[in-house]
Scaffold this motif. Sequence first.
Motif, mmCIF file in Angstrom:
data_model
loop_
_atom_site.group_PDB
_atom_site.id
_atom_site.type_symbol
_atom_site.label_atom_id
_atom_site.label_comp_id
_atom_site.label_asym_id
_atom_site.label_seq_id
_atom_site.Cartn_x
_atom_site.Cartn_y
_atom_site.Cartn_z
ATOM 1 N N ILE A 58 0.819 -1.215 0.000
ATOM 2 C CA ILE A 58 0.000 0.000 0.000
ATOM 3 C C ILE A 58 0.855 1.268 0.000
ATOM 4 O O ILE A 58 0.596 2.197 -0.763
ATOM 5 N N GLU A 59 1.869 1.301 0.862
ATOM 6 C CA GLU A 59 2.686 2.511 0.993
ATOM 7 C C GLU A 59 3.925 2.496 0.105
ATOM 8 O O GLU A 59 4.582 3.517 -0.055
ATOM 9 N N ILE A 66 -4.399 7.500 1.958
ATOM 10 C CA ILE A 66 -5.655 7.192 2.657
ATOM 11 C C ILE A 66 -5.807 5.683 2.858
ATOM 12 O O ILE A 66 -6.125 5.246 3.967
ATOM 13 N N PRO A 67 -5.563 4.845 1.825
ATOM 14 C CA PRO A 67 -5.649 3.403 2.062
ATOM 15 C C PRO A 67 -4.640 2.937 3.128
ATOM 16 O O PRO A 67 -4.952 2.064 3.933
ATOM 17 N N THR A 126 -3.710 0.954 8.493
ATOM 18 C CA THR A 126 -3.038 1.099 9.786
ATOM 19 C C THR A 126 -4.021 0.998 10.934
ATOM 20 O O THR A 126 -3.745 0.327 11.941
ATOM 21 N N VAL A 127 -5.163 1.639 10.805
ATOM 22 C CA VAL A 127 -6.176 1.575 11.865
ATOM 23 C C VAL A 127 -6.590 0.124 12.109
ATOM 24 O O VAL A 127 -6.615 -0.353 13.249
#
Length: 113
Positions: free
Chosen positions: A45-46, A74-75, A80-81
């Motif tokens: 993702i990052e 944002i994804p 992460t949450v």
Amino acid sequence: MRNLFVAYIEISRALHMAFRAPRVQALLLISALVAGAGTLGFWLIEGWGVLDAFYFSVVSMATVGYGDLAPRTIPGKLFTVAFLVVGIGIFVLTVSTLAEAVIRALQEQRKKD
């Protein structure tokens, strides 16, 4: 000095016994799998390197949070949450179960003495 050496030996034995407990082993495996999933997620993702993604996963699970890395997308933030909800819970359960097993092993050693 002798008392310190004796305490070190007792704790070493207790840790050895604790790591052989099936529940501790299972939770260590689950923790490793969650850290691996976090690593994969942050890598994909990052776009972080594998080592950075793994480092961030472990530091986040342990609630250390140095702040040197942070998700920017944002994804990544949403991932992460979700990762933290699962990862922190698994980490705390693993550490507390390991501590309980060490205490139990120390108590058993003292009963034998």
